[in-house]
Design a protein around this motif. Structure first.
Motif, PDB file in Angstrom:
ATOM      1  N   ASN A  25       1.209  -1.388  -0.228  1.00 36.82           N
ATOM      2  CA  ASN A  25       0.146   0.327  -0.272  1.00 36.82           C
ATOM      3  C   ASN A  25       1.095   1.506   0.216  1.00 36.82           C
ATOM      4  O   ASN A  25       0.540   2.177   0.066  1.00 36.82           O
ATOM      5  N   LYS A  54      -9.738   6.014  -1.491  1.00 41.74           N
ATOM      6  CA  LYS A  54      -9.645   5.233   0.068  1.00 41.74           C
ATOM      7  C   LYS A  54     -10.088   6.429   1.250  1.00 41.74           C
ATOM      8  O   LYS A  54     -11.134   6.273   1.511  1.00 41.74           O
ATOM      9  N   ARG A  58     -14.058   6.993   3.024  1.00 43.51           N
ATOM     10  CA  ARG A  58     -13.395   7.341   4.631  1.00 43.51           C
ATOM     11  C   ARG A  58     -13.998   8.298   5.032  1.00 43.51           C
ATOM     12  O   ARG A  58     -14.909   8.402   6.813  1.00 43.51           O
ATOM     13  N   SER A  62     -16.545   6.702   8.389  1.00 47.19           N
ATOM     14  CA  SER A  62     -15.631   6.889   9.006  1.00 47.19           C
ATOM     15  C   SER A  62     -14.953   5.099   9.313  1.00 47.19           C
ATOM     16  O   SER A  62     -13.608   4.791   9.393  1.00 47.19           O
ATOM     17  N   THR A  63     -16.324   4.146   9.335  1.00 51.46           N
ATOM     18  CA  THR A  63     -15.799   3.333   9.892  1.00 51.46           C
ATOM     19  C   THR A  63     -15.748   1.639   8.451  1.00 51.46           C
ATOM     20  O   THR A  63     -15.477   0.595   8.663  1.00 51.46           O
ATOM     21  N   ASP A  65     -14.629   1.251   4.260  1.00 54.49           N
ATOM     22  CA  ASP A  65     -13.105   0.812   3.952  1.00 54.49           C
ATOM     23  C   ASP A  65     -13.316   0.243   2.155  1.00 54.49           C
ATOM     24  O   ASP A  65     -14.720  -0.467   1.581  1.00 54.49           O
ATOM     25  N   PHE A  68     -12.725  -2.506  -3.113  1.00 57.46           N
ATOM     26  CA  PHE A  68     -12.737  -2.775  -4.509  1.00 57.46           C
ATOM     27  C   PHE A  68     -13.237  -1.524  -5.558  1.00 57.46           C
ATOM     28  O   PHE A  68     -13.922  -1.070  -5.148  1.00 57.46           O
ATOM     29  N   TYR A  81      -9.328  -3.548  -7.317  1.00 63.50           N
ATOM     30  CA  TYR A  81      -9.171  -4.642  -6.309  1.00 63.50           C
ATOM     31  C   TYR A  81      -8.342  -3.814  -5.277  1.00 63.50           C
ATOM     32  O   TYR A  81      -6.747  -3.987  -4.643  1.00 63.50           O
ATOM     33  N   ARG A  83      -7.864  -4.666  -0.307  1.00 64.42           N
ATOM     34  CA  ARG A  83      -8.270  -5.067   1.099  1.00 64.42           C
ATOM     35  C   ARG A  83      -7.428  -4.980   1.996  1.00 64.42           C
ATOM     36  O   ARG A  83      -6.440  -4.234   1.254  1.00 64.42           O
ATOM     37  N   PRO A  84      -7.976  -4.326   2.823  1.00 64.48           N
ATOM     38  CA  PRO A  84      -7.092  -4.002   4.109  1.00 64.48           C
ATOM     39  C   PRO A  84      -6.457  -4.758   4.859  1.00 64.48           C
ATOM     40  O   PRO A  84      -6.029  -4.902   5.995  1.00 64.48           O
ATOM     41  N   LEU A  87      -1.399  -4.988   1.619  1.00 61.89           N
ATOM     42  CA  LEU A  87      -0.642  -5.347  -0.155  1.00 61.89           C
ATOM     43  C   LEU A  87      -1.946  -4.554  -1.084  1.00 61.89           C
ATOM     44  O   LEU A  87      -3.205  -4.793  -1.019  1.00 61.89           O
ATOM     45  N   ILE A  88      -0.875  -4.135  -2.383  1.00 61.55           N
ATOM     46  CA  ILE A  88      -1.819  -3.937  -3.410  1.00 61.55           C
ATOM     47  C   ILE A  88      -1.980  -4.507  -4.491  1.00 61.55           C
ATOM     48  O   ILE A  88      -0.911  -5.410  -4.629  1.00 61.55           O
ATOM     49  N   TRP A 104      -4.814  -4.362  -5.773  1.00 59.59           N
ATOM     50  CA  TRP A 104      -5.387  -4.457  -4.568  1.00 59.59           C
ATOM     51  C   TRP A 104      -4.796  -4.200  -3.495  1.00 59.59           C
ATOM     52  O   TRP A 104      -4.073  -4.987  -3.872  1.00 59.59           O
ATOM     53  N   ARG A 105      -5.538  -4.659  -2.437  1.00 62.92           N
ATOM     54  CA  ARG A 105      -4.352  -4.312  -1.023  1.00 62.92           C
ATOM     55  C   ARG A 105      -4.990  -4.991  -0.050  1.00 62.92           C
ATOM     56  O   ARG A 105      -6.644  -5.149   0.088  1.00 62.92           O
TER      57      ARG A 105
END
Lengths: 105, 670
Positions: A25, A54, A58, A62-63, A65, A68, A81, A83-84, A87-88, A104-105
């Motif tokens: 990220n 992102k 947010r 704020s809750t 995320d 994708f 895509y 993901r929390p 990694l992206i 993606w992350r």
């Protein structure tokens, strides 16, 4: 490890896929099938874009995320895509006039 | 003298030690008072601590150091010091009631960065540098500085600067070593495994941006065909060359289908049995999951009430269990998570049929091996079967069971059939090893059995079909021995047969010559209403002109739960998915049920007439002889035995699939 390589190869062989970049990220490429210059360009631009998107999500809640993100443009349709995790991953698909970018992350 | 001196020195040292101890005690007491101070607004202190935590400053050093400072400055003694500290705490608390309201703001900010470590770090560093040493001034001051630092950091300019700085700092790329390390970590592997699947689905997804108003090509072609080949499931590495041994749909996720594959001939080192889970919904060409074991696989089934488990029956007689979920080390295993042992209580022969029966609260695995042993297993423990019995056939020897079928909504009774050509109806409970009813008629091993799924106005759950190597498919009834029908359209071993889950009179069958037949008994009671021939690759077709390409050996057949798709598994390791015309799955008219009932009544009447005829002729034909004669339920009871002419084949067709709709004029029987 070899599984990862295999999967990347498989994704790469899909119709219209230009390249696959896996990045963290911070926008640093972990694995890429593109040349260095392109990788650097894509990951830097897409990292900021992901960060912006992102931020917007947010800001609204704020809750929440972003997980994708998919883009479609005139010439290029791109997907991301996220993901929390830390990694992206990014991928581009270009089908005839279209290119998709997935990350993606 | 020296001894005296030494003694004195020792005493001095002892006194010093005592003093130090006292000092220590005092300090401790003071600390305790500070912490336990009831009047000092424990609330305020807590808030202060919270605020400090928010700022990322560990609260303890501050609390310790600031009173120490005052101590040193005052050179005070014990008693006033304690009070002063208490008073100090009160002052702090007063200050904090104000700053507390501010403290909630940075908390949000902190949230902004909570999974962005870099930013967070940057911020903390800058905050530290803003307020300098945390030791000067009292707590409230420090805190205020923190807030200032924080609120400043929040402003956009600051943020951008931070980002720039961060970007500059982040620039050094990951070294090869780091990359490798990341790629080997389980976190990465798990993330990658899941997200690559998501990506494949996303890539395979249909274009959602179709504009029907503009795109002329976007029109959906409606085909009049009863069956259309729509997809092939195959994987170069895992399935090529392996014969399909079982197809099982998941109940929880109806789009998932587990396909079991046999061993690869002449290959050593490769896993003998492979199970691949395919997704019929997304058009992604890659498997969802791959599992394997080192024994030949002979059957496979989704564990009905455990959506993550797949059961496999092995040639060795073992049952194996695979799990989708990552194990306790967070690794997705491809090997079985559980296995049954090879023991005399369990199977020692190949398990060709297995099923999970019961309800979500009470269910069991039922498996039958070719030595006639029926075992009932508990899902949780595969170490030993909970129940079992040996099935004995007609000539008092074990039934070599090749297939098994449970009537719908019956968990206690089942049909088993196998190499001796008989179908045995029996209860899985009780001591009796002999069958309650025996259905004889096939002159060769029975390869498949299927009960009527029967959800409709009329109950047909007593009807079942068997397919056999004697080229026939036979229809039987549990209730009525006179209701039977033999269907003889195949000209090769019939390997499997399956009722449609939605249409009362539709079923499908496959043979070893690559023929897939779709039957609708309401339309035609003699032959299939649609035929599809699958051939082995393109290369055989080019060989000799005019000579039909050798058919593909088809092994297994399964309907999707909605009756929309048919899955056919071949000996070449490919599973083909066919779309069935919608009149057979959606909007099946209720009169089809009545039609099917009257068709069955017709069949029964024909059988009765034939029996009367043979009895009158004095033959006293045995049951088996009667059933093996073709019984065709023509309206006039005519017994036309002419085999259906072989259907046209299209040589040189590159798709290796020739679809010929059979009997274009449906016979109206009733």
């Amino acid at each position: 490890m070899s599984d990862v390589e295999e999967t990347i190869k498989r994704i790469q062989s899909q119709k219209g896929v230009v390249g696959v970049i896996v990045m963290d990220n911070a926008g640093r490429a972990i694995r890429s099938t593109l040349d260095d210059e392109q990788t650097a360009q894509y990951s830097a631009l897409l990292q900021t874009l992901c960060e912006r998107a992102k931020g917007a999500i947010r800001e609204l809640d704020s809750t929440n995320d972003l997980t994708f993100l998919r883009l479609r443009t005139k010439k290029v349709s791109e997907s991301f895509y996220l993901r929390p995790s830390s990694l992206i991953r990014l991928r581009m698909k270009s089908s005839s006039p279209l290119t998709r970018n997935i990350c993606w992350r | 003298m020296s001894a005296e001196e030494r003694r004195l020195e020792l005493e001095r040292k002892k006194a010093k030690l005592a003093e130090m101890r006292n000092a220590k005690k005092r300090q401790e007491e003071q600390k305790r008072q500070q912490l336990l101070n009831p009047t000092g607004g424990a609330n305020g202190l807590k808030r202060a601590l919270e605020a400090l935590v928010v700022c990322g400053v560990p609260p303890t050093p501050n609390l310790k150091s600031s009173p120490d400072k005052t101590d040193k400055a005052e050179n005070g003694t014990l008693s006033p010091r304690g009070q002063r500290v208490a008073a100090g705490a009160r002052v702090i608390s007063l200050d904090f009631t104000q700053s507390h309201t501010v403290a909630s703001a940075p908390r949000d900010n902190e949230f902004d960065y909570d999974d962005d470590d870099m930013h967070h770090h940057m911020e903390l560093h800058s905050a530290d540098s803003h307020h300098g040493s945390p030791l000067d001034g009292d707590l409230s001051d420090i805190l205020r500085q923190h807030h200032l630092g924080f609120s400043r950091a929040v402003t956009h300019e600051e943020e951008r600067k931070e980002e720039e700085k961060a970007a500059q700092q982040k620039l050094p790329d990951l070294s090869e070593e780091e990359k490798n390390q990341i790629m080997c970590s389980t976190g990465f592997v798990n993330f990658f495994e899941y997200s690559s699947k998501v990506m494949m689905r996303a890539l395979a997804e249909d274009d959602i941006f179709i504009n029907y108003a503009i795109d002329a090509a976007a029109e959906v072609a409606v085909s009049g065909e009863r069956m259309t080949l729509i997809r092939n499931f195959a994987d170069e590495k895992w399935t090529a060359g392996r014969a399909v041994v079982g197809i099982s749909f998941s109940e929880m996720h109806p789009e998932l289908v587990a396909v079991g594959y046999d061993e690869l001939p002449e290959a050593s080192g490769e896993p003998n049995g492979v199970v691949v889970v395919w997704n019929t919904k997304f058009k992604k060409p890659t498997p969802e999951f791959v599992f394997y074991c080192y024994s030949r696989l002979t059957s496979v089934a989704f564990a009905r009430f455990h959506p993550h488990l797949i059961i496999g029956g092995c040639y060795s007689g073992q049952l194996v269990l695979w799990d989708f979920r990552p194990d306790k080390h967070n690794v997705n295993k491809k090997t079985p998570c559980n296995k049954s042992p090879l023991s005399v209580q369990a199977h020692t022969h190949p398990v060709y049929s297995l099923a999970v029966v019961g309800s979500s609260n009470a269910h069991n695995i039922v498996s039958v091996s070719t030595d006639g042993k029926l075992c009932v297993w508990n899902m949780e423990t595969l170490s030993q079967p909970v129940d079992g019995k040996e099935l004995v056939g007609k000539p008092a020897k074990p039934v070599a069971v090749l297939c098994m079928a449970f009537p719908p909504s019956d968990v206690n009774n089942l049909i088993v059939a196998g190499e001796d050509g008989g179908a045995y109806f029996l209860s899985r409970h009780g001591q009796s090893t002999a069958a309650e009813k025996i259905f004889e008629g096939h002159s060769a091993p029975v390869s498949g059995a299927s009960f009527h799924p029967a959800i409709g106005p009329i109950d047909f759950s007593h009807i079942f079909l068997t397919s056999s190597m004697d080229w026939t498919i036979k229809l039987w009834s549990l209730k009525d021995p006179k209701l039977r029908l033999s269907l003889e359209a195949h000209v090769d071993y019939v390997y499997d047969v399956a009722w449609s889950p939605t249409h009362p009179a539709v079923f499908a069958s496959i043979d070893t010559d690559g023929n897939l037949f779709l039957w609708n008994l309401n339309e035609d009671v003699e032959g299939p209403v649609a035929r599809l021939r699958l051939t082995r690759g393109g290369e055989t077709e080019e060989g000799a002109e005019g000579v039909a390409a050798p058919g593909l050996v088809l092994r297994k057949l399964s309907w999707s739960a909605n009756g929309q798709h048919l899955l056919v598994g071949g000996a070449d390791g490919e599973v083909r998915m066919l779309d069935v015309h919608e009149h057979m799955h959606t909007g099946v008219r209720s009169e089809e049920w009545g039609k099917f009932a009257s068709m069955l009544a017709d069949v029964r009447q024909t059988v009765e007439e034939a029996e009367e005829l043979s009895e009158a002729a004095g033959f006293g034909a045995p049951l088996s002889a009667v059933t093996s004669t073709p019984v065709t339920g023509g309206a006039g009871g005519s017994l036309s035995t002419t085999p259906r002419t072989s259907f046209a084949q299209l040589p040189g067709q590159s798709t290796a699939a020739a679809l010929v709709a059979g009997s274009s004029s449906p016979r109206s029987l009733f």
